[in-house]
Design a protein around this motif. Structure first.
Motif: not given
Lengths: 320, 320
Positions: A131-133, A139-143, B139-151
């Motif tokens: 479901x996308x805007x 900043x749109x999440x990758x799903x 719908x906020x994109x995940x742009x992790x700034x630590x390896x734990x979050x990226x994994x």
């Protein structure tokens, strides 16, 4: 300046090689060496002042890239991938080529301490889904709703993390649908988007399987290659906290594309396009987002096509 | 109903086990068997009608989980992980435990054809990062700034893709900061958030290293365990196109937390909190997003704490 390219025998890889040889320089330094990597030996263009080496190897094999990375390339273009339909048909194959080989490349760079090497990977609009805007942005999440997109999105996270840790200087460009591809129609769902233009321009018939009001987000091969080159030249500091983003495609409906075809090649060319709805293809293509605000790419100086007619003109003047 | 739990010896794992045994049922079926998995043997609570097995094993070893998966658990809680500070200090360790072991678990489920097994993994607010909007949403994109979050973010993509392919029935819950954790202060940057409440409630001194106006997104251990249990009961169809989302924490400032402490335990308890700014901790904690619209979780019936006083009350009445 030594540049290594995986997937160098592919359509984009070959165009990139030609463009690099034509320029002769990258990041204001003369290109002295090109290493072309693919499963089969990539065509090795004649070049006077550049040492071009073409190596056939399977990047999924452990240590496959060691001998290349030991040569400490300054820029690596990582274009090798299993395409979306193949990754969907074979999960292991997709994971092995699209994800594990990328991870092995990153680990190889780390072993060789290539922290200043700019690594540029191609990602895809297929990383978006669900479901996308109405309009997507940075900043749109990758799903992702296909394994290819999921694998690319995982690589994006890994490249960002390796870059954040200072192990590599990475960058991922999400490519719009590339139009007009040269060659013949293939099994890709997006094949028609090139076909309905390329075939009539060559005086041949083509089939349009989707409603003409369908919007797509597209970029010409020339602009994609220019973006790959620009990607090597963007300063690391400017990439900020996330190093993957969408390139500035343009949004056009199939009707817009056909109108541009008529403008360039006339009614006769247009009449070569037969409309035969294919609900399966429509379902896939309609699931791809078509409207983006590509603020980050634009701010970093990546440039899209001005309009669709320009895309056709470019194909006509420089068809391959 | 057979339930397997990795990380069962951890703080959340133990609480989950106790809660499951107390309920005696999950998804309206009696729990007949619990398999507790951890590096060390997890405490094995006495249970009359439930067969509880505790196995010590290293989930990063090939085939480590085979014997468990052959027993075809109906629900798997995957809580085992290397924490963020350790994953940041040792990239290989984090990749091996947080990512590769999750992938091996998914492949094991696939081999055993556990397509109906609900797999629930804990992810984290640490998957978010970089330049963020004031209020985050699904719908906020995940742009992790630590390896734990990226994994964790990579695991989310993998679990979603395996679920989409019908290989497993997966679900990932992103956890807010858990407050009040039992035990003693530890090296985690978030440790103070429990410490400034837990220690004064026990008549001991505590140090607050951050400005009191700092907001955090928090959830009580009781609500987190309730969410893990609810996660087993949400129908697959309701999960739609992406199976990872943030749980409904509540946004509170440190000042709110201390005011609630005073309400519950009086001025004397509050006076046990010493303010000693630590810019390093402030920088980490301030980088965590604190305001979320958790529409998806709420729509699926996940429930957060009503207010911060309730979190303290729950700790006082049921401290471990």
């Amino acid at each position: 300046m030594h540049i290594a390219i995986t997937g160098a025998a592919g359509f984009l890889g070959q165009r990139l090689v030609n463009q690099l040889l034509e320029r002769g320089e990258l990041c204001q330094q003369p290109i002295t060496r090109l290493t072309l990597i693919d499963q089969i030996e990539a065509p090795q263009p004649a070049a006077e002042s550049v040492a071009v080496t073409s190596v056939a190897l399977d990047i999924t094999q452990p240590g496959a890239l060691d001998s290349v990375l030991e040569q400490r390339p300054d820029v690596i273009y990582h274009l090798a991938a299993v395409v979306s339909s193949a990754a969907e048909a074979d999960l292991e194959l997709g994971m092995r080529v699209n994800f594990d080989a990328t991870r092995a490349l990153l680990e190889g760079c780390r072993e060789q301490e290539l922290s200043d090497t700019r690594l540029i990977m191609a990602s895809s609009v297929a990383a978006y889904g669900g479901e996308l805007p109405e309009v997507l942005d940075d900043m749109t999440a990758l799903h992702p709703q296909n394994s290819y997109g999921a694998q690319k999105a995982m690589c994006e996270l890994l490249i960002n993390d390796y870059s954040r840790r200072g192990l590599i200087d990475g960058l991922v460009l999400r490519l719009p649908t590339i139009v007009i591809r040269p060659g013949r129609p293939n099994a890709a769902a997006s094949s028609f988007a090139s076909s309905i233009l390329r075939e009539p321009l060559n005086g041949e018939e083509a089939v349009c399987p989707v409603p003409t009001e369908l919007p797509m987000f597209v970029m010409s091969p020339g602009r994609v290659v220019a973006a790959l080159i620009h990607g090597a030249e963007v300063p690391s500091e400017a990439l900020a906290t996330f190093r993957a983003f969408m390139l500035p495609g343009i949004t056009v409906t199939v009707a817009d594309m056909l109108a541009a075809l008529r403008d360039v090649a006339g009614e006769k060319a247009l009449s070569l396009v037969r409309h035969e709805p294919d609900p399966r293809i429509e379902a896939i293509v309609a699931s791809w987002p078509a409207r983006f605000e590509t603020a980050k790419a634009k701010q970093l100086g990546f440039v899209g096509d001005d309009n669709f007619k320009q895309i056709i003109d470019a194909f006509v003047t420089e068809p391959s």
